[in-house]
Design a protein around this motif. Structure first.
Motif, mmCIF file in Angstrom:
data_model
loop_
_atom_site.group_PDB
_atom_site.id
_atom_site.type_symbol
_atom_site.label_atom_id
_atom_site.label_comp_id
_atom_site.label_asym_id
_atom_site.label_seq_id
_atom_site.Cartn_x
_atom_site.Cartn_y
_atom_site.Cartn_z
ATOM 1 N N ALA A 169 -1.166 9.153 8.019
ATOM 2 C CA ALA A 169 -0.778 8.416 9.224
ATOM 3 C C ALA A 169 -1.034 9.218 10.493
ATOM 4 O O ALA A 169 -1.290 8.641 11.546
ATOM 5 N N LEU A 227 3.210 6.045 2.424
ATOM 6 C CA LEU A 227 1.892 5.428 2.409
ATOM 7 C C LEU A 227 1.100 5.989 1.227
ATOM 8 O O LEU A 227 1.219 7.166 0.889
ATOM 9 N N TYR A 265 3.534 -1.191 3.678
ATOM 10 C CA TYR A 265 3.995 -0.373 2.562
ATOM 11 C C TYR A 265 5.473 -0.078 2.736
ATOM 12 O O TYR A 265 6.024 -0.234 3.831
ATOM 13 N N CYS A 313 0.816 -1.213 0.000
ATOM 14 C CA CYS A 313 0.000 0.000 0.000
ATOM 15 C C CYS A 313 0.850 1.264 0.000
ATOM 16 O O CYS A 313 0.461 2.293 0.547
ATOM 17 N N GLY A 314 2.010 1.183 -0.628
ATOM 18 C CA GLY A 314 2.865 2.352 -0.767
ATOM 19 C C GLY A 314 2.431 3.215 -1.932
ATOM 20 O O GLY A 314 1.747 2.759 -2.856
#
Length: 99
Positions: free
Chosen positions: A89, A82, A78, A36-37
């Motif tokens: 975050a 993100l 990730y 999920c990067g």
């Protein structure tokens, strides 16, 4: 593995891996969402095919399905940054653990 053509009644306790599609409508105690990067999500092939906005819209829907499958715990992994498709975050919506 959980496949797109897997009948819903055949799901038994265990560990499953698969795409977001067959998970729609199901729930799991723990869900892992890898990759999920920002470099991988939204997907580069979708960006190339549809443009960034449409690719982001499509991948956001996939992420929503994945995130909402978790009953007790959700783990998102990730590298780098993100994905911008998830809340930041520092939003207070989740905890960030650095490994």
């Amino acid at each position: 593995m959980l496949y797109d053509n897997e009948p819903l009644g055949s799901i038994e306790p265990g560990v499953y891996a698969g795409t977001y599609y067959p998970a729609k409508g199901l729930e799991f105690d723990v869900v892992f969402l890898p990759f999920c990067g920002a470099e991988r999500c939204p997907d580069g092939d979708r960006i190339e095919a549809f443009g960034y906005d449409e690719a982001a819209s499509r991948d956001s829907r996939f992420l929503y399905v994945g995130v909402t499958r978790a009953r007790e715990e959700l783990v998102i992994t990730y590298t780098g940054e993100l994905t911008p498709l998830l809340p930041p975050a520092d939003s207070g919506l989740y905890q960030v653990a650095v490994a």
